[in-house]
Motif scaffolding. Structure first.
Motif, mmCIF file in Angstrom:
data_model
loop_
_atom_site.group_PDB
_atom_site.id
_atom_site.type_symbol
_atom_site.label_atom_id
_atom_site.label_comp_id
_atom_site.label_asym_id
_atom_site.label_seq_id
_atom_site.Cartn_x
_atom_site.Cartn_y
_atom_site.Cartn_z
ATOM 1 N N ASP A 104 0.989 -1.232 0.024
ATOM 2 C CA ASP A 104 0.013 0.092 0.038
ATOM 3 C C ASP A 104 0.786 1.373 -0.005
ATOM 4 O OD1 ASP A 104 -2.240 -1.772 -0.104
ATOM 5 O OD2 ASP A 104 -2.716 -1.327 2.244
ATOM 6 N N LEU A 105 1.967 1.247 0.745
ATOM 7 C CA LEU A 105 2.901 2.509 0.744
ATOM 8 C C LEU A 105 3.669 2.721 -0.483
ATOM 9 C CD1 LEU A 105 4.648 1.918 4.312
ATOM 10 C CD2 LEU A 105 2.563 3.376 3.738
ATOM 11 N N LYS A 106 3.741 1.454 -1.429
ATOM 12 C CA LYS A 106 4.476 1.567 -2.438
ATOM 13 C C LYS A 106 3.433 2.513 -3.774
ATOM 14 C CE LYS A 106 7.161 0.825 -6.332
ATOM 15 N NZ LYS A 106 8.387 1.611 -6.351
ATOM 16 N N ILE A 107 2.364 2.061 -3.464
ATOM 17 C CA ILE A 107 1.029 2.806 -4.421
ATOM 18 C C ILE A 107 1.231 4.347 -3.911
ATOM 19 C CG2 ILE A 107 -1.312 3.144 -4.898
ATOM 20 C CD1 ILE A 107 -1.538 0.078 -4.117
ATOM 21 N N LEU A 108 1.372 4.689 -2.758
ATOM 22 C CA LEU A 108 1.284 6.018 -2.574
ATOM 23 C C LEU A 108 2.512 6.573 -2.620
ATOM 24 C CD1 LEU A 108 -0.411 5.510 1.248
ATOM 25 C CD2 LEU A 108 -1.573 6.596 -0.717
ATOM 26 N N VAL A 109 3.649 6.060 -2.422
ATOM 27 C CA VAL A 109 5.026 6.624 -2.803
ATOM 28 C C VAL A 109 5.002 7.116 -4.216
ATOM 29 C CG1 VAL A 109 7.349 6.211 -3.005
ATOM 30 C CG2 VAL A 109 6.186 5.792 -0.940
ATOM 31 N N ASP A 110 4.468 6.203 -5.276
ATOM 32 C CA ASP A 110 4.516 6.370 -6.573
ATOM 33 C C ASP A 110 3.696 7.388 -7.204
ATOM 34 O OD1 ASP A 110 6.160 4.286 -6.929
ATOM 35 O OD2 ASP A 110 4.716 2.706 -7.666
ATOM 36 N N ALA A 111 2.760 7.673 -6.115
ATOM 37 C CA ALA A 111 1.709 8.805 -6.525
ATOM 38 C C ALA A 111 2.340 10.203 -5.804
ATOM 39 C CB ALA A 111 0.298 8.543 -6.024
ATOM 40 N N GLY A 112 3.487 10.094 -5.568
ATOM 41 C CA GLY A 112 3.933 11.263 -4.802
ATOM 42 C C GLY A 112 4.191 11.692 -3.470
ATOM 43 N N TYR A 113 3.731 10.817 -2.760
ATOM 44 C CA TYR A 113 3.904 10.777 -1.203
ATOM 45 C C TYR A 113 5.179 10.443 -0.626
ATOM 46 C CZ TYR A 113 -1.067 11.604 -0.724
ATOM 47 O OH TYR A 113 -2.462 11.907 -0.770
ATOM 48 N N LYS A 114 5.652 11.168 0.340
ATOM 49 C CA LYS A 114 7.037 10.769 1.043
ATOM 50 C C LYS A 114 6.761 10.199 2.138
ATOM 51 C CE LYS A 114 9.448 14.489 -1.299
ATOM 52 N NZ LYS A 114 10.292 13.545 -2.178
ATOM 53 N N ILE A 115 7.232 8.983 2.593
ATOM 54 C CA ILE A 115 7.376 8.449 3.757
ATOM 55 C C ILE A 115 8.109 9.167 4.784
ATOM 56 C CG2 ILE A 115 7.552 6.245 5.028
ATOM 57 C CD1 ILE A 115 7.140 4.703 2.569
ATOM 58 N N ARG A 116 7.615 9.681 5.800
ATOM 59 C CA ARG A 116 8.290 10.505 6.953
ATOM 60 C C ARG A 116 9.153 9.546 8.088
ATOM 61 N NH1 ARG A 116 9.743 14.584 3.893
ATOM 62 N NH2 ARG A 116 8.066 15.969 3.230
ATOM 63 N N SER A 117 8.339 8.405 8.174
ATOM 64 C CA SER A 117 8.904 7.560 9.247
ATOM 65 C C SER A 117 7.889 6.476 9.147
ATOM 66 C CB SER A 117 9.003 8.278 10.659
ATOM 67 O OG SER A 117 7.864 8.381 11.143
ATOM 68 N N VAL A 118 8.564 5.145 9.571
ATOM 69 C CA VAL A 118 7.823 3.818 10.098
ATOM 70 C C VAL A 118 8.327 3.406 11.295
ATOM 71 C CG1 VAL A 118 7.386 1.578 9.118
ATOM 72 C CG2 VAL A 118 7.565 3.447 7.481
ATOM 73 N N THR A 119 7.313 3.158 12.074
ATOM 74 C CA THR A 119 7.731 2.764 13.487
ATOM 75 C C THR A 119 6.936 1.141 13.694
ATOM 76 O OG1 THR A 119 7.580 4.913 14.266
ATOM 77 C CG2 THR A 119 7.637 3.093 16.013
ATOM 78 N N PRO A 120 7.919 0.235 13.700
ATOM 79 C CA PRO A 120 7.429 -1.007 13.975
ATOM 80 C C PRO A 120 6.961 -1.068 15.665
ATOM 81 C CG PRO A 120 9.884 -0.895 14.000
ATOM 82 C CD PRO A 120 9.473 0.301 13.635
ATOM 83 N N ILE A 121 5.803 -1.623 16.170
ATOM 84 C CA ILE A 121 5.150 -1.639 17.287
ATOM 85 C C ILE A 121 4.968 -3.107 17.765
ATOM 86 C CG2 ILE A 121 3.294 -1.039 18.777
ATOM 87 C CD1 ILE A 121 3.240 1.527 16.684
ATOM 88 N N ASP A 122 5.479 -3.491 18.817
ATOM 89 C CA ASP A 122 5.334 -5.157 19.157
ATOM 90 C C ASP A 122 4.185 -5.181 20.176
ATOM 91 O OD1 ASP A 122 5.539 -7.729 19.561
ATOM 92 O OD2 ASP A 122 7.596 -7.698 20.547
ATOM 93 N N GLN A 123 3.120 -6.113 19.846
ATOM 94 C CA GLN A 123 2.253 -5.975 20.943
ATOM 95 C C GLN A 123 1.493 -7.617 20.745
ATOM 96 O OE1 GLN A 123 -1.702 -4.377 20.478
ATOM 97 N NE2 GLN A 123 -1.848 -4.366 18.325
ATOM 98 N N PHE A 124 2.437 -8.399 20.064
ATOM 99 C CA PHE A 124 2.366 -9.830 19.900
ATOM 100 C C PHE A 124 3.510 -10.339 20.600
ATOM 101 C CE2 PHE A 124 -0.669 -7.999 16.948
ATOM 102 C CZ PHE A 124 -1.884 -8.611 17.395
#
Length: 414
Positions: free
Chosen positions: A380-400
Motif C-alpha cells: 500500500d505504501l508503494k502505491i502512495l509513494v509512486d503517486a508522490g507521497y513521501k514516507i516520513r517515518s515507519v515505526t514497528p510496534i510489538d504487541q504480540f
C-alpha cells in the motif's frame, strides 16, 4: 522422514530457524541462528532431536508450556530468544517487507512489548470425556494444550483462568472445538464464545448462573449474542469510554494502542477535518475528535454504533460523523476525499489496496497508515509513494510478544 545434522543460518518470517540444503531451505521450529542441531526431517521441515552447538542468544523460556516437545503450547514461538536479537528480528520484518517493494524509509526502533501486557487473548476450548481443555493449539495442529499460566497475558486474565474455564465448560454442548475471546476491560472481563451450536434454554440458564457466581466478569456472549451482562464492558480511548460489541476487535495491548495513537495524533497535527477509515470502535477517531472534526468509516455496524454512542455521550469532542461502508468493494473516491485535510487508515491483514489507490489520486496532504501486516503495508505504501507521497517515518510496534507478528505505523506527506 530422515535424520540429519544441520546448521541454522537465520530466522524465517515465522520465527523458525532456517538451514540451507541442496533442495532448498529447511524450516526448524525452536532452533536459532548459529546452532548445529540434529533434526528429524520431513520435506522442508525439521524437528529438533538434539543440539550440539547452542546459540549464545538462547535463553531459558519464562513459561512452562513453551517447549519443543509434543506437549508444547503454540501461542509463542520465540520465548527462547534473547531480547536484543528478538527486537532486531521484529524490526527486520518491517524493513524487509519495505525493501521488497523498493522502499527504504527511516524505520525507527521497535516499540517493545513486555510480559503481562496482553489485555486480549483468544483461547481454544473443548470438552473431552474426562476434562475441559482451555488453552492454545500446538503449532500447526488442532491439538489444544491446556494452560495453567501465560506470561504474555495480563494478570487480570491469568488470575481468572479458572473462571474462564468454568464459563467455557458451562457453554460446551459437545466435543467440538470453539474459541473464547477474553478482553480485560475497566469493568471486568468480556468473554465471547464463538463456534458453538445454539444453546438450549436449560444451557442458557446454567451458563448464566455460572457467570453470576463468579467475580470480575462484565459480560458473556455466545456467537455474538449477549448471554448476560452484569456490567457494561468499558475501554478507554484517550479519555473517551467506549463499550465495544461482544467479541469485537480491539488492539491486543493498551500500551501498543497508545503508542500508535501518539504517532498518529502527532502527525495529523493541526488538521481540522480528518477521515478515519476502517475505524472500528473508535481507537483513533475518538482521540482525534479532541481537536478535529472526524468522519469515521467502518464496514461493521456494531463497532460503528459503539463509536457513535461514545462520541455523542462525551463532552468536549468536535463533531464526529459515522458511515457504514465496505471500503473493499466501495472505497471512497477523490471527489469524496477532497473535503479532508488528513486521513488515517488501519485495515485488517489484507491491507487497503483498493482504498489506497483512490487516496493516491486525491489531494490529501497528510496520511497515517497503521497495519498489522508489513507485507500488505509495504504494497500500500508503494502505491502512495509512486503517486508522490513521501514516507516520513515507519515505526514497528510489538504487541504480540514472542510471536512473528508485528504492527507498524507509517507517516506520509505530499
Amino acid at each position: 522422514m530422515s535424520t540429519e545434522t544441520v546448521t541454522i543460518t537465520r530466522l524465517g518470517a515465522q520465527g523458525h530457524g532456517i538451514a540451507e540444503s541442496e533442495k532448498g531451505p529447511i524450516y526448524v521450529p525452536y532452533a536459532l541462528p548459529g546452532e548445529t542441531v540434529a533434526i528429524a526431517r520431513n520435506g522442508n521441515h525439521g524437528a529438533v532431536m538434539s543440539t550440539s552447538i547452542a546459540s549464545p542468544n538462547r535463553i531459558e523460556p519464562l513459561c512452562r508450556h513453551f517447549s519443543p516437545d509434543r506437549d508444547a503450547c503454540g501461542g509463542c514461538s520465540l520465548q527462547h530468544l534473547a531480547d536484543a536479537p528478538y527486537r532486531a528480528f521484529k524490526r527486520a520484518l518491517v524493513i524487509d517487507a519495505l525493501k521488497s517493494k523498493g522502499l527504504t524509509p527511516e524505520v525507527r526502533e521497535l516499540v517493545v512489548a513486555n510480559p503481562g501486557e496482553r489485555r486480549r487473548a483468544v483461547f481454544s476450548a473443548r470438552r473431552t470425556e474426562k476434562d475441559f481443555l482451555l488453552g492454545f493449539n500446538r503449532a500447526e495442529t488442532n491439538h489444544i494444550v491446556s494452560i495453567e499460566e501465560c506470561p504474555i497475558a495480563s494478570p487480570g486474565i491469568v488470575a481468572r483462568l479458572d473462571a474462564i474455564r468454568a464459563i467455557g465448560q458451562s457453554l460446551a454442548t459437545g466435543s467440538e472445538t470453539f474459541r473464547i475471546t477474553v478482553l480485560e476491560t475497566l469493568s471486568g472481563l468480556d468473554i465471547a464464545a464463538e463456534g458453538l451450536k445454539p444453546l438450549s434454554d436449560k444451557q442458557r440458564r446454567a451458563a448464566t448462573e455460572t457467570v453470576l457466581g463468579l467475580k470480575g466478569i462484565a459480560r458473556a456472549s455466545v456467537n455474538g449474542e449477549i448471554l448476560i451482562e452484569p456490567q457494561k464492558p468499558l475501554i478507554d480511548f484517550g479519555g473517551v469510554k467506549v463499550s465495544p460489541p461482544a467479541g469485537a476487535f480491539t488492539q491486543a495491548t493498551k500500551q501498543a494502542e497508545e503508542a500508535m495513537a501518539e504517532l498518529v495524533l502527532s502527525h495529523i497535527g493541526k488538521a481540522k477535518r480528518v477521515l478515519d477509515l476502517f475505524a472500528g470502535s473508535g481507537t483513533f477517531a475518538l482521540r482525534l475528535a479532541r481537536t478535529a472534526k472526524v468522519h469515521a468509516v467502518e464496514g461493521e455496524e456494531k463497532p460503528l454504533k459503539a463509536l457513535d454512542h461514545a462520541a455523542r455521550n462525551t463532552q468536549g469532542l468536535k463533531p464526529v460523523t459515522v458511515e457504514k461502508r465496505d471500503l473493499y468493494r466501495r472505497p471512497m473516491i477523490p471527489m469524496e476525499l477532497k473535503n479532508y485535510d488528513a486521513v488515517v487508515f488501519d485495515p485488517p491483514r489484507a491491507g487497503a489496496e483498493a482504498q489506497v489507490k483512490e487516496i493516491a489520486r486525491s489531494n490529501i496532504k497528510t496520511i497515517a497508515a497503521v497495519s498489522c501486516n508489513p507485507i500488505t503495508l509495504a504494497r500500500d505504501l508503494k502505491i502512495l509513494v509512486d503517486a508522490g507521497y513521501k514516507i516520513r517515518s515507519v515505526t514497528p510496534i510489538d504487541q504480540f510478544l514472542w510471536s512473528p507478528h508485528v504492527e507498524a505505523a507509517a507517516l506520509l506527506e505530499k
